[in-house]
Design an enzyme around this catalytic site. Sequence first.
Site, PDB file in Angstrom:
ATOM      1  N   LYS A  52     -18.668  20.771   7.197  1.00 39.55           N
ATOM      2  CA  LYS A  52     -19.173  22.154   7.083  1.00 39.55           C
ATOM      3  C   LYS A  52     -18.886  23.017   8.146  1.00 39.55           C
ATOM      4  O   LYS A  52     -18.065  24.156   8.393  1.00 39.55           O
ATOM      5  CB  LYS A  52     -20.549  22.304   6.500  1.00 39.55           C
ATOM      6  CG  LYS A  52     -20.776  22.074   5.035  1.00 39.55           C
ATOM      7  CD  LYS A  52     -22.251  21.609   4.923  1.00 39.55           C
ATOM      8  CE  LYS A  52     -22.194  21.137   3.329  1.00 39.55           C
ATOM      9  NZ  LYS A  52     -23.550  20.447   3.018  1.00 39.55           N
ATOM     10  N   GLN A  96     -29.426  20.864   4.742  1.00 41.45           N
ATOM     11  CA  GLN A  96     -28.761  19.890   4.400  1.00 41.45           C
ATOM     12  C   GLN A  96     -29.710  18.849   3.760  1.00 41.45           C
ATOM     13  O   GLN A  96     -30.626  18.477   4.173  1.00 41.45           O
ATOM     14  CB  GLN A  96     -27.971  18.966   5.349  1.00 41.45           C
ATOM     15  CG  GLN A  96     -27.064  17.797   5.005  1.00 41.45           C
ATOM     16  CD  GLN A  96     -26.150  18.202   4.218  1.00 41.45           C
ATOM     17  OE1 GLN A  96     -25.263  19.265   4.379  1.00 41.45           O
ATOM     18  NE2 GLN A  96     -25.993  17.343   3.012  1.00 41.45           N
ATOM     19  N   ASP A 119     -26.101  28.000  -0.787  1.00 40.17           N
ATOM     20  CA  ASP A 119     -26.110  26.874  -1.662  1.00 40.17           C
ATOM     21  C   ASP A 119     -26.436  27.299  -3.270  1.00 40.17           C
ATOM     22  O   ASP A 119     -26.116  26.363  -4.167  1.00 40.17           O
ATOM     23  CB  ASP A 119     -26.862  25.844  -1.083  1.00 40.17           C
ATOM     24  CG  ASP A 119     -26.276  24.723  -0.502  1.00 40.17           C
ATOM     25  OD1 ASP A 119     -24.817  24.574  -0.923  1.00 40.17           O
ATOM     26  OD2 ASP A 119     -26.670  23.828   0.095  1.00 40.17           O
TER      27      ASP A 119
END
Length: 281
Positions: A52, A96, A119
């Site tokens: 990322k 994460q 997300d």
Amino acid sequence: MARIIDGKAISAEVRAEIKKDVAALAEKGIKVRLAVVIVGDDPASQIYVRNKKKACDETGIDSEIIAMPAETTEEELISVLDGLNSRREINGILVQLPLPKHINEKNIIAHIDPKKDVDAFCDENVGRIMTGKFSFLPCTPAGIIELLHRSGISAEGKECVVIGRSNIVGKPMAILLLHENGTVTICHSKTKNLSEVTRRADILVSAVGKAGFVTADMVKPGAAVIDVGINRVDGKVVGDVDFDAVSAVAGFITPVPGGVGPMTVSMLMENTLEAAWKASR
Ligand code: NAD
């Protein structure tokens, strides 16, 4: 033989477009910044976070990686998120997953400001997918739609079968295919006669997490087979699909690695760009 949908190449195209848009915003004095929080030292998570950060560097998005020890408490993590929520220069926040077992993931996701939830995991953003009035789409299903579009595959009027019903992949994938006017069936661990259903699919998406799960006899000749699975077998990363055998039957297929994975990260960049654009208006 199936045509391979090259997720790396398509992803590079998408990132080049995002880079231009990020540069255009920078000219207007608008910076794009993503904060990624990682708790603990899970090796797979560390690789994902590194990917990322690399994608941010490639697209010109500023990144801030916040690494916290495995023994971080839920309260400590929430206080970090509160800080990120209140900082205007942070456009996107990603925690994460998975988190260490003593931290409740749902509580953590619920703590991210929906406007920065790039997300698209919080209830508000997941719910908006149903109505089509979304701010962000979850990165993996959105990336798959982009792969289909850019490969000239239309879902309209087609039989689409999704194996898997998770909130982050299977369910939103099915809804997005529905928005694309596909006729959609969702299969899961309790589905009976799975291969009868999958053999109807013009577009078959597998998000199960079991290596070799989708075999050639489950696939309609000429179908587009999208492999979301990430499985480790003898130190190698493989998908859910028996790639060699299914390639001989399918019309299109995504490889693992190099299919859905890179697009997922590109869509995260897209969402962060979108968040920065919206925040500036
Ligand atoms: P999950 O474990 O939450 O869901 C798995 C789904 O598979 C469940 O809905 C379950 O009902 C279904 N399933 C299990 N056994 C089955 C069976 N025998 N028959 C039919 N269905 C069955 O997983 P997830 O978070 O949706 O992820 C799925 C896979 O995709 C994992 O391998 C994950 O690592 C991978 N993944 C990849 C990306 C990417 O960017 N490529 C992103 C997210 C997840």
